[in-house]
Design a protein around this motif. Structure first.
Motif, PDB file in Angstrom:
ATOM      1  N   GLU A  97      40.340  31.999  47.156  1.00 57.79           N
ATOM      2  CA  GLU A  97      39.653  31.092  48.087  1.00 57.79           C
ATOM      3  C   GLU A  97      39.811  29.635  47.641  1.00 57.79           C
ATOM      4  O   GLU A  97      39.481  29.296  46.499  1.00 57.79           O
ATOM      5  CB  GLU A  97      38.160  31.441  48.164  1.00 57.79           C
ATOM      6  N   THR A  98      40.305  28.793  48.524  1.00 58.76           N
ATOM      7  CA  THR A  98      40.466  27.362  48.247  1.00 58.76           C
ATOM      8  C   THR A  98      40.085  26.573  49.483  1.00 58.76           C
ATOM      9  O   THR A  98      39.947  27.113  50.581  1.00 58.76           O
ATOM     10  CB  THR A  98      41.928  27.013  47.883  1.00 58.76           C
ATOM     11  N   TYR A  99      39.933  25.266  49.315  1.00 61.04           N
ATOM     12  CA  TYR A  99      39.699  24.410  50.482  1.00 61.04           C
ATOM     13  C   TYR A  99      40.889  24.468  51.436  1.00 61.04           C
ATOM     14  O   TYR A  99      40.741  24.379  52.647  1.00 61.04           O
ATOM     15  CB  TYR A  99      39.444  22.967  50.041  1.00 61.04           C
ATOM     16  N   LYS A 100      42.063  24.615  50.862  1.00 65.59           N
ATOM     17  CA  LYS A 100      43.267  24.608  51.690  1.00 65.59           C
ATOM     18  C   LYS A 100      43.307  25.792  52.638  1.00 65.59           C
ATOM     19  O   LYS A 100      43.782  25.669  53.770  1.00 65.59           O
ATOM     20  CB  LYS A 100      44.510  24.609  50.791  1.00 65.59           C
ATOM     21  N   ASN A 101      42.825  26.959  52.204  1.00 62.14           N
ATOM     22  CA  ASN A 101      42.871  28.106  53.104  1.00 62.14           C
ATOM     23  C   ASN A 101      41.515  28.414  53.730  1.00 62.14           C
ATOM     24  O   ASN A 101      41.309  29.501  54.283  1.00 62.14           O
ATOM     25  CB  ASN A 101      43.443  29.351  52.402  1.00 62.14           C
ATOM     26  N   ALA A 102      40.598  27.450  53.675  1.00 59.84           N
ATOM     27  CA  ALA A 102      39.289  27.647  54.299  1.00 59.84           C
ATOM     28  C   ALA A 102      39.437  27.752  55.814  1.00 59.84           C
ATOM     29  O   ALA A 102      40.222  27.033  56.426  1.00 59.84           O
ATOM     30  CB  ALA A 102      38.349  26.503  53.935  1.00 59.84           C
ATOM     31  N   ASP A 103      38.666  28.644  56.393  1.00 55.44           N
ATOM     32  CA  ASP A 103      38.681  28.843  57.845  1.00 55.44           C
ATOM     33  C   ASP A 103      37.677  27.944  58.550  1.00 55.44           C
ATOM     34  O   ASP A 103      37.860  27.588  59.716  1.00 55.44           O
ATOM     35  CB  ASP A 103      38.367  30.305  58.168  1.00 55.44           C
ATOM     36  N   ILE A 104      36.623  27.590  57.830  1.00 58.79           N
ATOM     37  CA  ILE A 104      35.584  26.731  58.387  1.00 58.79           C
ATOM     38  C   ILE A 104      35.235  25.688  57.333  1.00 58.79           C
ATOM     39  O   ILE A 104      34.971  26.025  56.176  1.00 58.79           O
ATOM     40  CB  ILE A 104      34.330  27.543  58.767  1.00 58.79           C
ATOM     41  N   ILE A 105      35.242  24.420  57.722  1.00 55.34           N
ATOM     42  CA  ILE A 105      34.894  23.331  56.815  1.00 55.34           C
ATOM     43  C   ILE A 105      33.579  22.708  57.283  1.00 55.34           C
ATOM     44  O   ILE A 105      33.440  22.339  58.446  1.00 55.34           O
ATOM     45  CB  ILE A 105      35.976  22.237  56.792  1.00 55.34           C
ATOM     46  N   ILE A 106      32.614  22.593  56.365  1.00 52.35           N
ATOM     47  CA  ILE A 106      31.379  21.852  56.635  1.00 52.35           C
ATOM     48  C   ILE A 106      31.579  20.474  56.022  1.00 52.35           C
ATOM     49  O   ILE A 106      31.669  20.335  54.804  1.00 52.35           O
ATOM     50  CB  ILE A 106      30.150  22.540  56.011  1.00 52.35           C
ATOM     51  N   GLU A 107      31.677  19.454  56.863  1.00 50.88           N
ATOM     52  CA  GLU A 107      32.118  18.150  56.373  1.00 50.88           C
ATOM     53  C   GLU A 107      31.274  17.020  56.959  1.00 50.88           C
ATOM     54  O   GLU A 107      30.579  17.194  57.962  1.00 50.88           O
ATOM     55  CB  GLU A 107      33.588  17.930  56.740  1.00 50.88           C
ATOM     56  N   VAL A 108      31.372  15.874  56.315  1.00 45.97           N
ATOM     57  CA  VAL A 108      30.676  14.688  56.809  1.00 45.97           C
ATOM     58  C   VAL A 108      31.294  14.273  58.148  1.00 45.97           C
ATOM     59  O   VAL A 108      32.499  14.442  58.356  1.00 45.97           O
ATOM     60  CB  VAL A 108      30.789  13.524  55.805  1.00 45.97           C
ATOM     61  N   PRO A 109      30.494  13.749  59.070  1.00 44.99           N
ATOM     62  CA  PRO A 109      31.057  13.322  60.352  1.00 44.99           C
ATOM     63  C   PRO A 109      32.078  12.206  60.154  1.00 44.99           C
ATOM     64  O   PRO A 109      31.878  11.309  59.333  1.00 44.99           O
ATOM     65  CB  PRO A 109      29.834  12.799  61.122  1.00 44.99           C
ATOM     66  N   ASN A 110      33.169  12.274  60.882  1.00 41.24           N
ATOM     67  CA  ASN A 110      34.221  11.265  60.792  1.00 41.24           C
ATOM     68  C   ASN A 110      34.734  10.956  62.196  1.00 41.24           C
ATOM     69  O   ASN A 110      35.375  11.789  62.809  1.00 41.24           O
ATOM     70  CB  ASN A 110      35.364  11.775  59.909  1.00 41.24           C
ATOM     71  N   PRO A 111      34.421   9.739  62.723  1.00 41.29           N
ATOM     72  CA  PRO A 111      33.617   8.670  62.105  1.00 41.29           C
ATOM     73  C   PRO A 111      32.140   9.032  62.061  1.00 41.29           C
ATOM     74  O   PRO A 111      31.723  10.012  62.674  1.00 41.29           O
ATOM     75  CB  PRO A 111      33.875   7.471  63.031  1.00 41.29           C
ATOM     76  N   PRO A 112      31.327   8.242  61.328  1.00 31.68           N
ATOM     77  CA  PRO A 112      29.895   8.535  61.229  1.00 31.68           C
ATOM     78  C   PRO A 112      29.253   8.676  62.605  1.00 31.68           C
ATOM     79  O   PRO A 112      29.525   7.892  63.512  1.00 31.68           O
ATOM     80  CB  PRO A 112      29.346   7.302  60.482  1.00 31.68           C
ATOM     81  N   GLY A 113      28.413   9.690  62.737  1.00 33.91           N
ATOM     82  CA  GLY A 113      27.746   9.933  64.008  1.00 33.91           C
ATOM     83  C   GLY A 113      28.481  10.867  64.932  1.00 33.91           C
ATOM     84  O   GLY A 113      27.938  11.317  65.941  1.00 33.91           O
ATOM     85  N   ASN A 114      29.737  11.187  64.594  1.00 34.25           N
ATOM     86  CA  ASN A 114      30.523  12.089  65.438  1.00 34.25           C
ATOM     87  C   ASN A 114      30.362  13.520  64.928  1.00 34.25           C
ATOM     88  O   ASN A 114      31.087  13.969  64.056  1.00 34.25           O
ATOM     89  CB  ASN A 114      31.999  11.676  65.429  1.00 34.25           C
ATOM     90  N   ASP A 115      29.394  14.218  65.502  1.00 32.22           N
ATOM     91  CA  ASP A 115      29.113  15.585  65.081  1.00 32.22           C
ATOM     92  C   ASP A 115      29.763  16.615  65.986  1.00 32.22           C
ATOM     93  O   ASP A 115      29.398  17.799  65.940  1.00 32.22           O
ATOM     94  CB  ASP A 115      27.604  15.817  65.065  1.00 32.22           C
ATOM     95  N   VAL A 116      30.733  16.213  66.800  1.00 44.02           N
ATOM     96  CA  VAL A 116      31.347  17.139  67.746  1.00 44.02           C
ATOM     97  C   VAL A 116      32.036  18.279  66.995  1.00 44.02           C
ATOM     98  O   VAL A 116      32.925  18.051  66.178  1.00 44.02           O
ATOM     99  CB  VAL A 116      32.384  16.409  68.632  1.00 44.02           C
ATOM    100  N   PRO A 117      31.634  19.539  67.251  1.00 42.59           N
ATOM    101  CA  PRO A 117      32.331  20.668  66.626  1.00 42.59           C
ATOM    102  C   PRO A 117      33.754  20.757  67.175  1.00 42.59           C
ATOM    103  O   PRO A 117      33.986  20.461  68.354  1.00 42.59           O
ATOM    104  CB  PRO A 117      31.509  21.892  67.055  1.00 42.59           C
ATOM    105  N   ARG A 118      34.684  21.177  66.351  1.00 41.13           N
ATOM    106  CA  ARG A 118      36.053  21.276  66.855  1.00 41.13           C
ATOM    107  C   ARG A 118      36.828  22.347  66.090  1.00 41.13           C
ATOM    108  O   ARG A 118      36.482  22.719  64.967  1.00 41.13           O
ATOM    109  CB  ARG A 118      36.783  19.946  66.777  1.00 41.13           C
ATOM    110  N   THR A 119      37.879  22.816  66.740  1.00 44.98           N
ATOM    111  CA  THR A 119      38.833  23.727  66.104  1.00 44.98           C
ATOM    112  C   THR A 119      40.201  23.076  66.130  1.00 44.98           C
ATOM    113  O   THR A 119      40.637  22.597  67.176  1.00 44.98           O
ATOM    114  CB  THR A 119      38.899  25.076  66.857  1.00 44.98           C
ATOM    115  N   ASP A 120      40.871  23.048  64.994  1.00 40.62           N
ATOM    116  CA  ASP A 120      42.264  22.607  64.960  1.00 40.62           C
ATOM    117  C   ASP A 120      43.118  23.757  65.467  1.00 40.62           C
ATOM    118  O   ASP A 120      43.244  24.787  64.798  1.00 40.62           O
ATOM    119  CB  ASP A 120      42.687  22.236  63.532  1.00 40.62           C
ATOM    120  N   HIS A 121      43.661  23.585  66.659  1.00 34.54           N
ATOM    121  CA  HIS A 121      44.498  24.627  67.266  1.00 34.54           C
ATOM    122  C   HIS A 121      45.707  23.950  67.867  1.00 34.54           C
ATOM    123  O   HIS A 121      45.629  23.341  68.928  1.00 34.54           O
ATOM    124  CB  HIS A 121      43.712  25.387  68.342  1.00 34.54           C
ATOM    125  N   PHE A 122      46.832  24.030  67.173  1.00 33.28           N
ATOM    126  CA  PHE A 122      48.031  23.311  67.572  1.00 33.28           C
ATOM    127  C   PHE A 122      49.054  24.207  68.268  1.00 33.28           C
ATOM    128  O   PHE A 122      50.106  23.742  68.680  1.00 33.28           O
ATOM    129  CB  PHE A 122      48.686  22.660  66.349  1.00 33.28           C
TER     130      PHE A 122
END
Length: 507
Positions: A97-122
């Motif tokens: 288990e590493t950050y690189k292969n994490a499926d879900i990241i709990i992170e600071v909003p970027n930019p601040p105040g942007n709490d929109v949940p999202r999925t990286d799906h390319f």
């Protein structure tokens, strides 16, 4: 010149997107296990966050189970704890288990105040995504009005991640015209509500009736479809899971093929459930009979210093095609530029037998890096015994730490047909083996070493002009760097504006 630079950036971006994550998720008897949820190292220590993650996954598991007709649930989850947080007895050491292969990241909003949940799906319709991003405010339930219950949000985002489905709303085009009328983009059509304009001026906001452009007959851009608070329709999660009655995905029977949304545009007008039914997960499973799924199990794993041993081939075949010199150049680059400060590094060389060139050293200074460089092999001769090199590496690591979760970087031209004789020892060690194959004659069993241990598998040709060997070593940076501080980050944000309006307005 500018066009060439643009092409370079485009190519670089695609390269970084490929294999950004090597998810560990497995579907086992209807349950998703080996899910990795990582807490961003920049977040302050907060035990409540860990408990809320557990609660949300448990809630989401029940919701997922119902939404998929008792076919899927969340079975096993690892939560990665930053190494900057206080060490506790129940925190285990990560293995794969590493950050690189994490499926879900709990992170600071970027930019601040942007709490929109999202999925990286390319990818395309039906293709697995990269990862889910959630913020502490979402996890702690501080954004219920804007986005709805966190467990439901997770299932919505999981559908993007695991089954490659898309949104059934459209922020850019909220209405479409049908038979001369403005129709909301929604799924299913049975969701009831009103078309309202939400406008703000001078610090105050108001809700009014929608106005129409006299030339086009379309609603003005500030018009939204606002669902009624009380509904009976059960679909659809990919339209608005925050509606209390919504517990299903749209099926072929209730899917709105006329709506100009991403699901229709990217999935050839197929419903979300049809895409899910085409997935490998669906084909490999049958519905369960229990009223509720088993409770998820959780393990807490705290990131530690990197423990790594270089295992370098100095056999006679490495004397050809300038391989040994190139090995030394790439190893020097790795030791000076790639290996992170604070990591523990050892070195073993091998031909027909192995030799310990350096015991584990915690790399804190440039002088220590340069000392390791002086240990690189100066000449090549003899036979090839990869297993002897691996065994010596296990001993080097085992003098200070458990080999479980440690890393071995094995660089060899792979001309050894006895690699399989140490497969059992490799599996028992728990070490992660990254293989770098140099030249055209690497044994097939070399690939198995990295596959069976979850390591990175790379290769380089004997063409010294393309820097393939240095590139291979560069791919071996730690998987525990901050995801939010990667040099190139391509993200897609989906607005949940209408979710917020739905939850804070009453008509």
């Amino acid at each position: 010149m500018m066009e060439s630079f643009k092409n370079f950036i485009f190519t670089l971006t695609l390269y970084l997107l490929q294999g950004v994550t090597a998810s560990l998720i497995q579907l086992n008897n209807n349950g998703y296990e080996n899910i990795v949820i990582a807490i961003d190292p920049t977040l302050p220590e907060d035990d409540k966050l860990i408990q809320h993650i557990k609660d949300i996954v448990s809630e989401a598991s029940i919701y997922l189970y119902e939404a998929t007709e008792k076919r899927f649930y969340f079975k096993g989850v690892s939560i990665l704890i930053p190494k900057t947080w206080q060490t506790k007895p129940d925190y285990e050491k990560p293995r794969l288990e590493t950050y690189k292969n994490a499926d879900i990241i709990i992170e600071v909003p970027n930019p601040p105040g942007n709490d929109v949940p999202r999925t990286d799906h390319f990818g395309q319709c039906g293709e697995i995504g990269e990862r889910i991003h959630l913020t502490p405010n979402i996890i702690l339930g501080k954004k219920l009005d804007e986005y709805g219950p966190p467990g439901r949000i997770l299932v919505h985002k999981w559908a993007h991640l695991r089954w490659g489905v898309f949104e059934e709303y459209n922020e850019a085009e909220r209405f479409y015209q049908s038979n001369g009328k403005n129709v909301p983009v929604k799924c299913s059509e049975a969701i009831t509500g009103a078309n309202k304009a939400y406008t703000c001026s001078g610090g105050s906001c108001s809700v009014t009736s929608c106005t129409t452009d006299p030339k086009t007959g379309k609603f003005d851009k500030d018009c939204f479809f606002l669902p009624d608070k009380v509904q009976t329709e059960k679909a659809s999660i990919m339209f608005m899971q925050s509606i209390n009655s919504v517990v299903e995905f749209c099926t072929e029977k209730n899917h709105n093929k006329n709506a100009p949304n991403a699901q229709n545009q990217k999935c050839s007008l197929r419903s979300t459930w049809e895409v899910i039914q085409d997935s490998e997960d669906y084909k490999a499973s049958t519905p369960m009979t229990a009223a509720q799924p088993p409770q998820p199990t959780f393990s807490l794993k705290q990131i530690r210093e990197r423990i790594l041993c270089l295992v370098l081939d100095k056999s006679g075949s490495m004397a050809s095609e300038n391989r040994l010199n190139r090995l030394n150049q790439a190893s020097k680059h790795f030791l000076l530029q790639i290996i992170e400060r604070g990591s523990w590094v050892g070195m073993v060389t091998f031909h027909s037998a192995a030799s310990v060139r350096s015991e584990l050293v915690q790399v804190e200074t440039d002088a220590q890096r340069n000392t390791l460089i002086t240990k690189l092999p100066a000449f090549a001769s003899g036979g090839t015994s990869i297993c002897s090199g691996l065994r010596s590496a296990f001993q080097v690591i085992g003098k200070k730490f458990s080999t479980d979760g440690s890393e071995i970087v094995l660089l060899t031209d792979g001309e050894d047909n006895t690699i399989n004789t140490c497969f059992d020892e490799v599996e028992q060690s728990g070490a992660i083996i990254h293989t770098v194959a140099l030249g055209p004659s690497a044994a097939i069993d070399l690939e198995k070493l990295s596959k069976m241990t979850g390591g990175v598998q790379t290769a380089a040709t004997d063409n010294a002009q393309n820097n393939g060997l240095i590139d291979a070593f560069s791919a071996l940076s730690s998987g525990n760097g901050l995801i939010t501080q990667q040099s190139v980050q391509v993200s897609f944000y989906f607005s949940f504006h209408m979710f917020a309006l739905y939850n804070i307005m009453t008509f």
